[in-house]
Motif scaffolding. Structure first.
Motif, PDB file in Angstrom:
ATOM      1  N   THR A 366       0.840  -1.196   0.000  1.00 22.52           N
ATOM      2  CA  THR A 366       0.000   0.000   0.000  1.00 22.52           C
ATOM      3  C   THR A 366       0.877   1.250   0.000  1.00 22.52           C
ATOM      4  OG1 THR A 366      -1.703  -1.184   1.207  1.00 22.52           O
ATOM      5  CG2 THR A 366      -1.819   1.214   1.262  1.00 22.52           C
ATOM      6  N   ARG A 367       0.567   2.141  -0.933  1.00 22.03           N
ATOM      7  CA  ARG A 367       1.372   3.350  -1.064  1.00 22.03           C
ATOM      8  C   ARG A 367       1.219   4.234   0.165  1.00 22.03           C
ATOM      9  NH1 ARG A 367       0.428   8.303  -3.282  1.00 22.03           N
ATOM     10  NH2 ARG A 367      -1.633   7.683  -4.005  1.00 22.03           N
ATOM     11  N   PRO A 368       2.303   4.646   0.788  1.00 19.60           N
ATOM     12  CA  PRO A 368       2.203   5.511   1.976  1.00 19.60           C
ATOM     13  C   PRO A 368       1.458   6.807   1.660  1.00 19.60           C
ATOM     14  CG  PRO A 368       4.428   4.642   1.782  1.00 19.60           C
ATOM     15  CD  PRO A 368       3.699   4.271   0.510  1.00 19.60           C
ATOM     16  N   GLY A 369       0.628   7.223   2.591  1.00 25.09           N
ATOM     17  CA  GLY A 369      -0.080   8.486   2.448  1.00 25.09           C
ATOM     18  C   GLY A 369      -1.224   8.466   1.448  1.00 25.09           C
ATOM     19  N   SER A 370      -1.669   7.275   1.049  1.00 21.17           N
ATOM     20  CA  SER A 370      -2.757   7.211   0.075  1.00 21.17           C
ATOM     21  C   SER A 370      -4.116   7.250   0.774  1.00 21.17           C
ATOM     22  CB  SER A 370      -2.629   5.951  -0.792  1.00 21.17           C
ATOM     23  OG  SER A 370      -2.491   4.798   0.012  1.00 21.17           O
ATOM     24  N   THR A 371      -5.139   7.597   0.006  1.00 15.63           N
ATOM     25  CA  THR A 371      -6.503   7.628   0.543  1.00 15.63           C
ATOM     26  C   THR A 371      -7.426   6.919  -0.434  1.00 15.63           C
ATOM     27  OG1 THR A 371      -7.031   9.733  -0.524  1.00 15.63           O
ATOM     28  CG2 THR A 371      -6.140   9.838   1.722  1.00 15.63           C
ATOM     29  N   SER A 372      -8.559   6.450   0.096  1.00 16.48           N
ATOM     30  CA  SER A 372      -9.566   5.835  -0.764  1.00 16.48           C
ATOM     31  C   SER A 372     -10.932   6.371  -0.394  1.00 16.48           C
ATOM     32  CB  SER A 372      -9.573   4.308  -0.609  1.00 16.48           C
ATOM     33  OG  SER A 372     -10.676   3.755  -1.325  1.00 16.48           O
ATOM     34  N   ALA A 373     -11.681   6.788  -1.411  1.00 11.59           N
ATOM     35  CA  ALA A 373     -13.053   7.257  -1.203  1.00 11.59           C
ATOM     36  C   ALA A 373     -14.063   6.165  -1.536  1.00 11.59           C
ATOM     37  CB  ALA A 373     -13.314   8.491  -2.063  1.00 11.59           C
ATOM     38  N   ALA A 374     -13.585   4.959  -1.823  1.00 10.51           N
ATOM     39  CA  ALA A 374     -14.494   3.876  -2.209  1.00 10.51           C
ATOM     40  C   ALA A 374     -15.444   3.534  -1.056  1.00 10.51           C
ATOM     41  CB  ALA A 374     -13.677   2.641  -2.589  1.00 10.51           C
ATOM     42  N   LEU A 375     -16.638   3.061  -1.400  1.00 13.48           N
ATOM     43  CA  LEU A 375     -17.578   2.600  -0.382  1.00 13.48           C
ATOM     44  C   LEU A 375     -17.119   1.226   0.085  1.00 13.48           C
ATOM     45  CD1 LEU A 375     -21.137   3.398  -1.846  1.00 13.48           C
ATOM     46  CD2 LEU A 375     -19.866   4.669  -0.120  1.00 13.48           C
ATOM     47  N   VAL A 376     -16.458   1.204   1.230  1.00 11.16           N
ATOM     48  CA  VAL A 376     -16.019  -0.062   1.810  1.00 11.16           C
ATOM     49  C   VAL A 376     -16.758  -0.246   3.124  1.00 11.16           C
ATOM     50  CG1 VAL A 376     -13.782   0.195   0.694  1.00 11.16           C
ATOM     51  CG2 VAL A 376     -14.032   0.858   3.092  1.00 11.16           C
ATOM     52  N   SER A 377     -16.612  -1.428   3.734  1.00  9.63           N
ATOM     53  CA  SER A 377     -17.427  -1.668   4.926  1.00  9.63           C
ATOM     54  C   SER A 377     -16.815  -2.727   5.815  1.00  9.63           C
ATOM     55  CB  SER A 377     -18.832  -2.110   4.519  1.00  9.63           C
ATOM     56  OG  SER A 377     -18.844  -3.496   4.257  1.00  9.63           O
ATOM     57  N   ASN A 378     -17.400  -2.832   7.029  1.00 12.02           N
ATOM     58  CA  ASN A 378     -16.940  -3.889   7.930  1.00 12.02           C
ATOM     59  C   ASN A 378     -17.358  -5.272   7.427  1.00 12.02           C
ATOM     60  OD1 ASN A 378     -19.670  -3.612   8.535  1.00 12.02           O
ATOM     61  ND2 ASN A 378     -19.390  -3.654  10.756  1.00 12.02           N
ATOM     62  N   VAL A 379     -18.282  -5.345   6.490  1.00 11.06           N
ATOM     63  CA  VAL A 379     -18.628  -6.630   5.882  1.00 11.06           C
ATOM     64  C   VAL A 379     -17.451  -7.150   5.045  1.00 11.06           C
ATOM     65  CG1 VAL A 379     -20.382  -7.864   4.526  1.00 11.06           C
ATOM     66  CG2 VAL A 379     -21.018  -5.778   5.746  1.00 11.06           C
TER      67      VAL A 379
END
Ligand code: CA
Length: 526
Positions: A366-379
């Motif tokens: 995983t690239r350091p300092g990256s962000t994700s706006a994807a809809l992810v979940s505890n599922v």
């Protein structure tokens, strides 16, 4: 105005990404899952919340060295159900754990720790468990009974009751590190370090009393929300700073488990401030403001100890040379209200409750300092851990692996909408059962029981605080129609029963609810 939804095809994601077995990796990564209870993303500085409530340098380090997920959602926003979902990769209606009142986890189910254990991982869990039945799938477990307490907590070690002296967050960290030190170094490990903090009643470590120098905290814009623009469920809840917070919550009462010496330290901080408060005889908005500031001192004080714990775990991984082959995941079981809408607690499909923090460090992937706006979940967590370990995912898990996202990819078939369903009612906070579907921008919600029946639609772009339902507004007719189709599709795909299980609401059966409320019908706005 129109939105389009792709089929989620989560099953496809899961199958295509989890075809390896553990033997595919010569050196499978260790997994450290640090999990807290009721930790609002607003209380992590890496999330850059506008109020700047506190600094969390150690949590921020995970984000700086890994990925910050900005829209991690939960399927049912309370403690036990979130934990059951994380273990099983399934929603409450399939794992059977609906509420914190009368649900009991069926430990014979398939869980990701069991599958990792079978694949050769050594597994351990420390701290908050809250699933009533004993843990299964762990070589070692040392848990708090029920909710646990903050000071000098009794715990259960592999079935044996033990007593500890000290502060719960420190103890859980000590136990976790002790286990790591004594592990079998020839095997990969799964460590689940699960804190009680910052759960109600938000009691800080004594060293953190006064951590904020009696700061006056910036108020959320909606602290004095009047709930106009929304329905009966929002108006008739019981979770406000104004009416629901009790003396123990605001430290006008003292926890009974302190030793005399600890009690003296407690009193040295709280007593003069409480005396001043009582003399002021505050009421109305002034009283709410006092409670808000006391709440922030206490809640954020507990977060400081969690942040220190994270720092200790990261340092241990560094010192032992483990950091490079260990994925570190920080999350909470749901979000939490820090005064927004006048509330504490969680439960709602609305943003502060629905969104939970998720920070992941995976060196070399995983690239350091990256962000994700994807809809992810505890599922998605169970399938992610299995995918990380190269273990095949059972076909009946309901999420998707986050591994492609962690690699910086954005699968074309990643979900565009997420299903939510909350059940527990009427105790403890009179939040009525509801379900709905959430997209990047919109939220369609159905309140259906026990004495209400209405839909709401929120446009977070024009209404970021979700104050005015636009359900029935002609301008949103297309969106509304598409979201109705989406919620129907998801209920079918996720195998949500048309009528709730009679045990879903919790409490005494028959008290305040009828069994088998119909959940599928559509009705009027507000
Ligand atoms: Ca919780």
């Amino acid at each position: 105005m129109s939105v389009r939804f792709c089929r989620i095809a989560l099953a496809t994601v899961a199958v295509s990404l989890a075809v390896f077995t553990a033997t595919a990796f010569a050196n499978p990564p260790n997994i450290v899952f640090i999990f807290s209870d009721d930790h609002a993303y607003q209380a992590i500085s890496a999330y850059g919340e506008a109020r700047k409530l506190l600094e969390t340098p150690n949590l921020d380090r995970i984000a700086t060295q890994g990925m910050r997920f900005d829209r991690c959602l939960v399927g049912n926003s309370i403690c036990g159900p979130s934990r059951a979902t994380i273990l099983t990769g399934k929603y409450s209606h399939l794992n059977g754990f609906y509420n914190n009142s009368n649900s009991r986890f069926d430990g014979s189910q398939t869980t990701f720790p069991k599958l990792l254990q079978s694949a050769g991982y050594q597994t351990a869990i420390f701290g908050k468990w809250h699933l009533i039945s004993d843990p299964t799938g762990f070589d070692y477990w040392h848990i708090l009974p029920g909710q646990g307490i903050y000071y000098n907590p009794p715990m259960i070690k592999n079935g044996e009751q033990v007593k500890h002296e000290g502060y719960v967050t420190d103890i859980i960290t000590d136990l976790s590190l002790d286990w790591l030190k004594s592990r079998d170094e020839s095997k990969p490990f799964l460590l689940m370090c699960q804190h009680k903090a910052p759960h109600r009643e938000w009691a800080p470590a004594l060293r953190h009393l006064g951590h904020d120098n009696d700061r006056e905290y910036p108020e959320p814009e909606t602290l004095f929300d009047d709930y106009a623009g929304r329905g009966l469920a929002e108006r008739e809840q019981d979770m406000t700073l104004e009416k629901t917070m009790n003396d123990l919550d605001v430290k006008l009462a003292t926890p009974g488990s302190l030793t005399p010496q600890q009690r003296a330290e407690w009193d040295a901080y709280y007593k003069p401030r409480n005396d001043k408060f009582r003399a002021a005889k505050l009421s109305g908005k002034d009283l709410v403001r006092w409670r808000y500031n006391r709440y922030m001192h206490d809640y954020l004080g507990t977060v400081k100890a969690v942040d220190e714990s994270v720092g200790r775990v990261l340092k241990f991984l560094d010192d032992e040379g483990l950091a490079d082959n260990t994925i570190v995941v920080y999350a909470s079981d749901q979000g939490f209200y820090l005064g927004e809408h006048g509330w504490f607690d969680k439960r709602w499909i609305f943003e502060e409750s629905l969104r939970t923090p998720l920070l992941v460090r995976w060196p070399g992937v995983t690239r350091p300092g990256s962000t994700s706006a994807a809809l992810v979940s505890n599922v998605d967590f169970a399938q992610t851990f299995l995918d990380v370990a190269g273990v095949r995912t059972p076909a009946d898990m309901q999420g998707g692996s986050l591994v492609p996202l962690l690699k910086g990819e954005r699968p074309a078939d990643w979900r565009k909408a997420f299903y939510y369903h909350y059940y527990e009612y009427p105790v403890p906070h009179r939040v009525r059962p509801h379900y709905g579907v959430v997209t990047d921008r919109y939220k369609l919600v159905h309140f259906y029981a026990p004495d209400v029946e209405y839909w709401e639609l929120f446009d977070r772009q024009s209404d970021p605080h979700e104050l005015i339902s636009v359900y029935g507004d002609a301008k949103y007719a297309d969106v509304q129609q598409e979201l109705h189709a989406e919620v129907d599709r998801q209920r079918t795909e996720l195998k949500v029963p048309a009528e709730d299980d009679p045990v879903a609401y919790g409490g005494r059966r028959g008290a305040g609810q009828k069994a088998g409320q119909k959940t599928g019908q559509k009705g009027n706005a507000l």
